[in-house]
Scaffold this motif. Structure first.
Motif, short mmCIF file in Angstrom:
data_model
loop_
_atom_site.label_atom_id
_atom_site.label_comp_id
_atom_site.label_asym_id
_atom_site.label_seq_id
_atom_site.Cartn_x
_atom_site.Cartn_y
_atom_site.Cartn_z
N GLU B 253 0.71 34.42 16.62
CA GLU B 253 1.98 33.75 16.27
C GLU B 253 2.13 32.69 17.36
O GLU B 253 2.75 31.50 17.14
N SER B 256 -0.11 29.73 17.33
CA SER B 256 -0.11 29.01 16.19
C SER B 256 1.22 28.11 16.23
O SER B 256 1.48 26.90 15.90
N GLN B 257 2.44 28.82 16.65
CA GLN B 257 3.59 28.09 16.92
C GLN B 257 3.43 27.13 18.08
O GLN B 257 4.03 25.98 17.67
N LEU B 260 0.89 24.35 16.19
CA LEU B 260 1.02 23.91 14.64
C LEU B 260 2.52 23.89 14.30
O LEU B 260 3.02 23.31 13.60
N GLY B 261 3.56 24.27 15.31
CA GLY B 261 4.91 24.22 15.19
C GLY B 261 5.52 25.61 14.26
O GLY B 261 4.73 26.44 13.94
N GLN B 263 7.25 26.15 11.97
CA GLN B 263 7.02 26.22 10.33
C GLN B 263 5.77 26.93 9.94
O GLN B 263 5.47 27.76 9.04
N SER B 264 4.82 26.61 10.54
CA SER B 264 3.25 26.90 10.11
C SER B 264 3.07 28.33 10.65
O SER B 264 2.09 28.82 10.39
N ARG B 265 3.92 28.76 11.65
CA ARG B 265 3.57 30.27 12.25
C ARG B 265 3.32 31.17 11.22
O ARG B 265 2.40 31.90 10.97
N ASP B 266 4.22 31.49 10.53
CA ASP B 266 4.28 32.55 9.42
C ASP B 266 3.15 32.40 8.42
O ASP B 266 2.42 33.13 8.04
N LEU B 267 2.91 31.00 8.01
CA LEU B 267 2.08 30.89 7.10
C LEU B 267 0.57 30.85 7.67
O LEU B 267 -0.19 31.85 6.98
N LEU B 268 0.44 30.65 8.73
CA LEU B 268 -1.01 31.05 9.52
C LEU B 268 -1.22 32.50 9.44
O LEU B 268 -2.22 33.00 9.37
N LEU B 271 -2.02 33.67 6.13
CA LEU B 271 -3.28 33.34 5.73
C LEU B 271 -4.46 34.40 6.36
O LEU B 271 -5.45 34.61 5.88
#
Lengths: 244, 294
Positions: B253, B256-257, B260-261, B263-268, B271
């Motif tokens: 996390e 990715s934060q 990717l920022g 917002q994308s943290r949890d998404l990644l 996934l």
């Protein structure tokens, strides 16, 4: 503790059901102190149900189980172990992911006498040398015969007054079966009271002083080995009689 | 760039420590009950709100707030065990799970009823500047999280491998019927494990809210989710796996934060979980026997 005129275990009118189906339909039997008593009968007769009900895993719908004068029917399994009843279950049910020594310690779970428990552990290793060799091994990696010995030793670790054994020879090679029965005879020589469920009627009748025949949830015959022609007992133990 | 990577990894390990604690509690409950307790996080959230309420109405020290959070989580945990899991011990796993979902809603409603403005400030553990090691910085909370995760994991390992209670817990995990036959009071062990797991979760909850310096009712879902994720990554039923899973999730996390920022943290993270479960359905670290039935 028990009065002489009372059997150690006395089961009367015991009813256990799975939903609407009664597996035990009023079972009456007793086990005398110091005896090997054997329960024979075909598959589905209710033998394992009787064992599981006596050990408290299954709750009876009616009837009574008196052990050493105390009513134990329907009590929690750990309370029944505390009374002095230990079951060696069908298919052994060792703790597969625990070591042999931890399996034995679990059997002594209720005991607080550390020194005596340690001494009993050594006694088990003397009686079952193969368990000693494998004491650090996970129980799941043992052979079937070794697991059976472990299950017996685990039950003995609680120092039971009554040892229940459910099909100890199930799925074992003939030589191992002989060894198991030699152990049963040894335990009896040392004063243990054993209530044994067996499919292997021939072997069981050799060691038992008393036997019951169970068919379709009821005891249909009781006697001493020799009271009924052995081949008749065996035939009915495997096949059941035409009419129960 | 290189220092950023190290810095992110450090931050990730710190946050991952709290995920690890959440996952350890989750795994303990799953291990003995073979049931997913959706109310695990909401019970922690309840503890957090208890502490927040005390903080708003009285003068309470940091230690007191930590203890109240843990006590509240344990109390709520006991409530969940009695209502959801004790009645369904032999019965349906679905019934237990749905019941735990119902209690989740109950906790959220109860909390918002008493404290209706949703977001509340929670006092930080430490106000001072972060520690600096060359160009790397580490906040006090991060150090405390790491220390707690190490101490709890080690302590739990010692208890499970070397005590009478630990023997009973392992026996129940391995075979509940055999444990009963060995004379272990299984319902009692289950309740004790539940309370232990809730207290570990409560500690994690305190560390998390005091790091975020605020609490919302979303903490419940958030904790259940992070705990479940870390548990799945680590492998169902494996305690070392739960710790590792929490750390992996935290580091992932953090990176990715950074790249990717937020917002994308949890998404990644999600996934990755799907990808992982597709390839390794039993997690990165296989547990002893738990996964066979799971």
């Amino acid at each position: 503790m028990t009065r002489k005129d009372h059997p150690l275990l006395e089961v009367s009118e015991l009813v256990t059901a799975y939903g609407k189906i009664e597996a035990l339909k009023g079972v009456n039997l007793s086990v005398e102190q110091g005896s090997i008593t054997c329960l024979l009968g075909p598959n589905g007769a209710g033998k394992t149900t009787l064992m599981m009900t006596t050990a408290g895993i299954l709750k009876p719908r009616g009837g009574s189980i008196r052990f050493a004068g105390t009513e134990i029917a329907g009590r929690a399994p750990h309370a029944i172990v505390a009374q002095g009843v230990a079951l060696v279950p069908e298919n052994r049910l060792v703790f597969p992911a625990m070591t042999v020594i931890d399996n034995l310690q679990a059997g002594a779970y209720q005991r607080r006498d550390r020194v005596e428990t340690g001494a009993d552990l050594e006694r088990m290793f003397a009686r079952f040398p193969r368990l000693k060799e494998r004491s650090a091994q996970l129980a799941g990696t043992l052979s079937g015969g070794e697991q059976q010995m472990l299950a017996v030793a685990r039950a003995l670790m609680s120092r039971p007054k009554l040892l229940l054994m459910d099909e100890p020879s199930l799925g074992l090679a003939p030589l191992v079966v002989e060894e198991i029965f030699r152990i049963i005879a040894d335990l009896h020589m040392d004063g243990a009271t054993i209530f044994l469920v067996e499919q292997n009627a021939h072997m069981a009748l050799k060691v038992a002083q008393h036997f019951y025949l169970m068919e379709q949830g009821k005891v249909t015959f009781s006697g001493t080995p020799g009271a009924m022609a052995e081949d008749e007992v065996i035939r009915r133990a495997y096949l059941g009689s035409a009419k129960a | 760039m290189f220092f950023d990577l190290i810095q992110n990894t450090l931050d990730g390990l710190a946050m991952g420590s709290s995920y690890a604690l959440l996952a350890v509690g989750f795994t303990l409950i799953f291990g003995v009950l073979r049931r997913v307790n959706l109310s695990y996080g909401p019970a922690i959230m309840f503890g957090g709100y208890c502490a927040t309420w005390v903080h708003l109405n009285f003068q309470a020290g940091l230690l007191a707030l930590a203890i109240i959070t843990i006590a509240g989580a344990v109390l709520a945990g006991a409530y969940v065990e009695r209502l959801c899991f004790a009645p369904h011990r032999q019965g349906s796993a679905i019934a237990a799970m749905v019941a735990s979902f119902a209690l989740w809603m109950q906790f959220e409603e109860a909390v918002t009823l008493v404290m209706p403005s949703h977001v509340y400030d929670f006092p930080a553990m430490y106000d001072g500047p972060p520690f600096e090691f060359g160009s790397l910085t580490l906040r006090m909370e991060a150090l405390v999280m790491l220390a707690c995760a190490v101490a709890i994991s080690y302590g739990l390992h010692r208890v499970l491998s070397g005590s009478r209670f630990g023997l009973a817990v392992r026996a129940v995990i391995d075979s509940p019927v055999a444990a009963q036959l060995a004379g272990i009071d299984v319902p009692r062990v289950l309740l004790q494990v539940f309370l232990l797991a809730s207290s570990i979760g409560g500690l994690a909850g305190y560390l998390i809210v005091s790091t975020h310096t605020q609490i919302t009712p979303m903490l419940g879902m958030w904790s259940t989710l992070k705990g479940l994720l870390a548990m799945m990554i680590g492998g169902l039923g494996s305690l070392p796996g739960a710790v590792a899973g929490g750390l992996v999730l935290g580091v992932l996390e953090a990176h990715s934060q950074w790249f990717l920022g937020p917002q994308s943290r949890d998404l990644l993270a999600f996934l990755l979980l799907f990808g992982l479960l597709a390839v390794r359905p039993y997690g990165l670290w296989r547990a002893s026997s738990a996964e066979a039935e799971a």
